[in-house]
Design a protein around this motif. Structure first.
Motif, PDB file in Angstrom:
ATOM      1  N   LEU A   1       0.750  -1.181   0.112  1.00 29.78           N
ATOM      2  CA  LEU A   1      -0.016  -0.034   0.063  1.00 29.78           C
ATOM      3  C   LEU A   1       0.946   1.103   0.020  1.00 29.78           C
ATOM      4  CD1 LEU A   1      -2.756  -1.138   2.528  1.00 29.78           C
ATOM      5  CD2 LEU A   1      -2.786  -1.194   0.192  1.00 29.78           C
ATOM      6  N   VAL A   2       1.796   1.098   0.900  1.00 29.04           N
ATOM      7  CA  VAL A   2       2.760   2.537   0.603  1.00 29.04           C
ATOM      8  C   VAL A   2       3.498   2.626  -0.696  1.00 29.04           C
ATOM      9  CG1 VAL A   2       4.903   3.439   1.803  1.00 29.04           C
ATOM     10  CG2 VAL A   2       3.305   2.142   3.313  1.00 29.04           C
ATOM     11  N   GLN A   3       3.926   1.375  -1.329  1.00 35.05           N
ATOM     12  CA  GLN A   3       4.503   1.400  -2.322  1.00 35.05           C
ATOM     13  C   GLN A   3       3.632   2.066  -3.654  1.00 35.05           C
ATOM     14  OE1 GLN A   3       7.457   1.506  -3.593  1.00 35.05           O
ATOM     15  NE2 GLN A   3       7.796  -0.018  -5.104  1.00 35.05           N
ATOM     16  N   TYR A   4       2.354   1.644  -3.621  1.00 37.52           N
ATOM     17  CA  TYR A   4       1.409   2.286  -4.656  1.00 37.52           C
ATOM     18  C   TYR A   4       1.191   3.727  -4.292  1.00 37.52           C
ATOM     19  CZ  TYR A   4      -0.119  -2.523  -5.501  1.00 37.52           C
ATOM     20  OH  TYR A   4      -0.538  -4.003  -5.688  1.00 37.52           O
ATOM     21  N   GLY A   5       1.288   4.229  -3.064  1.00 37.41           N
ATOM     22  CA  GLY A   5       1.251   5.660  -2.597  1.00 37.41           C
ATOM     23  C   GLY A   5       2.508   6.226  -3.144  1.00 37.41           C
ATOM     24  N   LEU A   6       3.521   5.822  -3.360  1.00 42.08           N
ATOM     25  CA  LEU A   6       4.715   6.594  -3.653  1.00 42.08           C
ATOM     26  C   LEU A   6       4.734   6.686  -4.993  1.00 42.08           C
ATOM     27  CD1 LEU A   6       7.363   4.876  -1.338  1.00 42.08           C
ATOM     28  CD2 LEU A   6       6.834   7.242  -1.296  1.00 42.08           C
ATOM     29  N   VAL A   7       4.338   5.526  -5.665  1.00 43.33           N
ATOM     30  CA  VAL A   7       4.300   5.529  -7.243  1.00 43.33           C
ATOM     31  C   VAL A   7       3.461   6.667  -7.728  1.00 43.33           C
ATOM     32  CG1 VAL A   7       3.779   4.378  -9.286  1.00 43.33           C
ATOM     33  CG2 VAL A   7       4.985   3.322  -7.488  1.00 43.33           C
ATOM     34  N   ALA A   8       2.320   6.717  -6.979  1.00 50.74           N
ATOM     35  CA  ALA A   8       1.295   7.592  -7.430  1.00 50.74           C
ATOM     36  C   ALA A   8       1.661   9.164  -7.224  1.00 50.74           C
ATOM     37  CB  ALA A   8       0.016   7.628  -6.627  1.00 50.74           C
ATOM     38  N   GLU A   9       2.571   9.371  -6.240  1.00 54.68           N
ATOM     39  CA  GLU A   9       2.835  10.766  -5.696  1.00 54.68           C
ATOM     40  C   GLU A   9       4.226  11.061  -6.366  1.00 54.68           C
ATOM     41  OE1 GLU A   9       3.772  13.186  -1.578  1.00 54.68           O
ATOM     42  OE2 GLU A   9       2.892  11.166  -1.587  1.00 54.68           O
ATOM     43  N   VAL A  10       5.150  10.387  -6.420  1.00 51.88           N
ATOM     44  CA  VAL A  10       6.662  10.657  -7.155  1.00 51.88           C
ATOM     45  C   VAL A  10       7.102   9.851  -8.152  1.00 51.88           C
ATOM     46  CG1 VAL A  10       7.249  11.533  -4.561  1.00 51.88           C
ATOM     47  CG2 VAL A  10       7.981   9.262  -5.408  1.00 51.88           C
ATOM     48  N   GLY A  11       6.034   9.099  -8.583  1.00 52.35           N
ATOM     49  CA  GLY A  11       6.494   8.348  -9.965  1.00 52.35           C
ATOM     50  C   GLY A  11       7.388   7.308  -9.715  1.00 52.35           C
ATOM     51  N   PRO A  12       7.272   6.147 -10.488  1.00 54.91           N
ATOM     52  CA  PRO A  12       8.011   5.077 -10.631  1.00 54.91           C
ATOM     53  C   PRO A  12       9.626   5.041 -10.266  1.00 54.91           C
ATOM     54  CG  PRO A  12       7.102   5.425 -12.907  1.00 54.91           C
ATOM     55  CD  PRO A  12       6.580   6.381 -11.847  1.00 54.91           C
TER      56      PRO A  12
END
Length: 338
Positions: free
Chosen positions: A258-269
């Motif tokens: 869940l944290v990883q999904y949020g990071l991808v959404a916020e700062v990009g892959p």
């Protein structure tokens, strides 16, 4: 472990699904992305230590089953809160079954078996070879992914680092070949699963949480059958290993995704996948400091070479302007919408 490969899967699924639904307005996360990045690095870095502790009281299949059960519970709770529905269609569930095997059931079990005979520090470093395996496979399986001199040099450098970690000049003396091979096979399983997901689940129209939650559920069913056939039910309860398994599943598998999904959404892959390069450092430190595992000079030196090679293997020339950028799974992927 999913790590950088999981970041690619998030990109592949999200790229396909964000066009299916209109963007939604969400609240800004309470914690700064840098803090969440650090927490994610710690959670995944300590996962190898937790696997080691879990196998001290339970069989590897039991450790993996417990991990998947707790991880599935976290994803199920997230789906319930967000009112996400399960995907439909026999074909989608069939593809998710294969994905659950390649990305969860198989690598999780291999790492658990590997850590019966190898230190958690070595398992963490073996996991860092996933980007290297991913590059090799993507060059074969993904037609849009082309080799460059920098990426090929990174591949060679990375595997030179693996040989350094394993002490090749000493004839691999004192090394458990079977356990090391299992850890390397687990790392290879991730990019195979990533390529499978990209080819079969892109454009299915479901959210990444729905797909991942179902994938974990199916992997849990697979491990339940394997555990019943080969390990059976534990004859006694070992408290500390059980707590380690619960933390491994709830934090390292459920919350971390869940944290990883949020990071991808916020700062990009590209930024989010940098967590890959902190994990073996933390895993090594945790293994030495907490478990008292021995550390020769070749382990940290080889780990640095592996990470440098992995970083170079993810760099390719941009399609315009001749610039260099990090490859996001072999194609340029837009930032996921929240």
């Amino acid at each position: 472990m999913c790590y950088e490969i999981m970041c690619r899967i998030v990109v592949g699924i999200t790229t396909a699904t964000v066009t299916e639904a209109p963007p939604r307005t969400t609240r800004r996360p309470a914690l700064d992305w840098r803090l969440r990045f650090g927490v994610l690095s710690l959670i995944w870095g300590f996962s190898f230590l937790l696997i080691k502790v879990g196998t001290e009281g339970y069989a590897p299949f039991q450790v993996t089953l417990g991990r998947l059960v707790f991880g599935t519970l976290v994803l199920t709770a997230a789906m319930t809160v967000r009112r996400e529905r399960l995907p439909r269609g026999v074909r989608t569930w069939g593809h998710l079954t294969v994905a659950g095997f390649l990305l969860n059931a198989l690598p999780f079990s291999l790492f658990a078996y590997a850590e019966l005979t190898i230190p958690s520090t070595l398992a963490g470093i073996c996991n860092a070879t996933s980007p290297l395996w991913g590059m090799v496979l993507s060059l074969v399986a993904l037609s849009e992914d082309r080799p460059t001199r920098v990426r090929v040099a990174g591949l060679g450098l990375g595997f030179l680092g693996v040989l350094t970690v394993l002490g090749a000049w000493q004839g691999f003396s004192g090394l458990d070949g079977r356990g090391t091979a299992m850890a390397l096979l687990a790392s290879l399983s991730y990019p195979i699963g990533w390529i499978y997901v990209r080819r079969t689940l892109a454009g299915v129209g479901y959210s990444h949480i729905s797909l991942t939650g179902t994938q974990l559920l199916l992997a849990t069913v697979q491990l339940a059958a394997a555990t019943w056939l080969f390990s059976g039910i534990p004859t006694r309860v070992e408290v500390l290993p059980l707590l380690a398994i619960a933390a491994l599943g709830a934090l390292g598998t459920g919350l971390a995704l869940l944290v990883q999904y949020g990071l991808v959404a916020e700062v990009g892959p590209t930024t989010a996948q940098m967590v890959t390069y902190f994990i073996p450092v933390i895993a090594t430190g945790a293994g030495v400091a907490v478990l008292g595992e021995s550390l020769s000079w070749s382990t940290p030196v080889g780990a640095v070479i592996v990470l440098a090679g992995a970083a170079l293997s993810q760099v390719r020339r941009g399609s315009r302007g001749g610039g260099v950028r990090v490859a996001d799974g072999g194609r340029a992927a837009p930032r996921a919408r929240p």
